[in-house]
Motif scaffolding. Structure first.
Motif, PDB file in Angstrom:
ATOM      1  N   ASN A 189       0.840  -1.192   0.000  1.00 37.70           N
ATOM      2  CA  ASN A 189       0.000   0.000   0.000  1.00 37.70           C
ATOM      3  C   ASN A 189       0.877   1.244   0.000  1.00 37.70           C
ATOM      4  OD1 ASN A 189      -2.353  -1.502   0.125  1.00 37.70           O
ATOM      5  ND2 ASN A 189      -2.317  -1.593   2.358  1.00 37.70           N
ATOM      6  N   ARG A 247     -13.288  -0.486  -1.457  1.00 38.77           N
ATOM      7  CA  ARG A 247     -12.901  -1.387  -0.375  1.00 38.77           C
ATOM      8  C   ARG A 247     -14.109  -1.804   0.460  1.00 38.77           C
ATOM      9  NH1 ARG A 247      -7.115   1.146   1.781  1.00 38.77           N
ATOM     10  NH2 ARG A 247      -5.855   0.134   0.166  1.00 38.77           N
ATOM     11  N   SER A 268      -8.167  -5.953  -1.004  1.00 37.62           N
ATOM     12  CA  SER A 268      -8.198  -4.913   0.019  1.00 37.62           C
ATOM     13  C   SER A 268      -8.280  -5.483   1.426  1.00 37.62           C
ATOM     14  CB  SER A 268      -9.380  -3.961  -0.220  1.00 37.62           C
ATOM     15  OG  SER A 268     -10.619  -4.644  -0.182  1.00 37.62           O
TER      16      SER A 268
END
Length: 237
Positions: free
Chosen positions: A92, A110, A179
């Motif tokens: 990320n 997400r 996610s």
């Protein structure tokens, strides 16, 4: 046997940002025109046509002509199932200040989105967790297996299990969510469940993205049908 050639070909195809953006735009299972995909990719229609031709020739995309328009989509569910986990390979990254709008869109995805034709994000994982906790599903050799009680539950919900079983694809795919870093239900059964929840008007598709919108009817019905699902959606990022 060397797998290097196939890795190299696919890597070269999706390694171009314009093509990667096109593939990402088609991950919700809906077909789009070359003009729409050119806009998504930020390239001219001529450049988009060249990219799309390469992706189609490689078997990653399929194209159908209707009148003057040509509609592109992912060639099959297996393409989406192969692409979705690739996002796990990069860490990320911090989103710059100027990209806050983009960050909000990512947050929406997400929470609840489509992974080709099945549900993903917190919603997809929460529904799967609910089925697992009640032992309606269980993990077997990397995929899910639907038990008798699970079959009865989903059939009562109106999910078309028999049609899902007759498809030439994974029935209950254990799909790792990019996610949530946890599995959600994919494959033909995941698609059938998503179709049913939309038909019941518990969920609806966003017209412009992969985002899934939970309706007022869904907010009322989901906690009873899938205990704990709505609570999982309310967790902070």
């Amino acid at each position: 046997m060397s797998v290097e050639p196939s890795f190299a070909v696919v890597g070269a195809l999706i390694g171009v940002p314009a093509r990667a953006n096109m593939m990402a735009a088609l991950m919700d299972g809906r077909a789009q025109t070359a003009t729409e995909l050119a806009f998504v990719a930020g390239v001219t229609p001529q450049t988009a046509s060249s990219h799309l031709a390469k992706l189609t020739e490689a078997g990653l995309l399929a194209v159908e002509s209707q009148g003057r328009h040509r509609y592109y989509c992912l060639a099959n569910p297996g393409v989406a199932e192969a692409l979705e986990p690739l996002t796990h390979l990069t860490p990320n990254q911090r989103v710059p200040e100027r990209r806050r709008a983009h960050a909000r869109r990512v947050g929406d995805l997400r929470r609840a989105r489509f992974c080709y034709d099945h549900l993903a994000g917190r919603l997809g994982v929460a529904l799967t967790d609910s089925l697992l906790k009640r032992r309606f599903l269980r993990r077997v050799e990397g995929d899910f297996r639907l038990g008798p009680k699970g079959r009865g539950f989903l059939a009562a919900l109106g999910v078309d299990i028999e049609t899902a079983e007759g498809q030439r694809r994974h029935f209950a795919r254990c799909c790792l969510d990019w996610s949530e870093r946890r599995p959600h239900l994919g494959g033909a059964l995941g698609a059938a469940l998503a179709d049913r929840l939309i038909a019941a008007k518990w969920l609806k598709r966003d017209r412009k993205s992969r985002k899934v919108i939970i309706t007022a009817k869904g907010e009322a019905a989901l906690p009873g049908a899938f205990p704990g699902s709505m609570a999982a959606l309310d967790l902070d990022d």
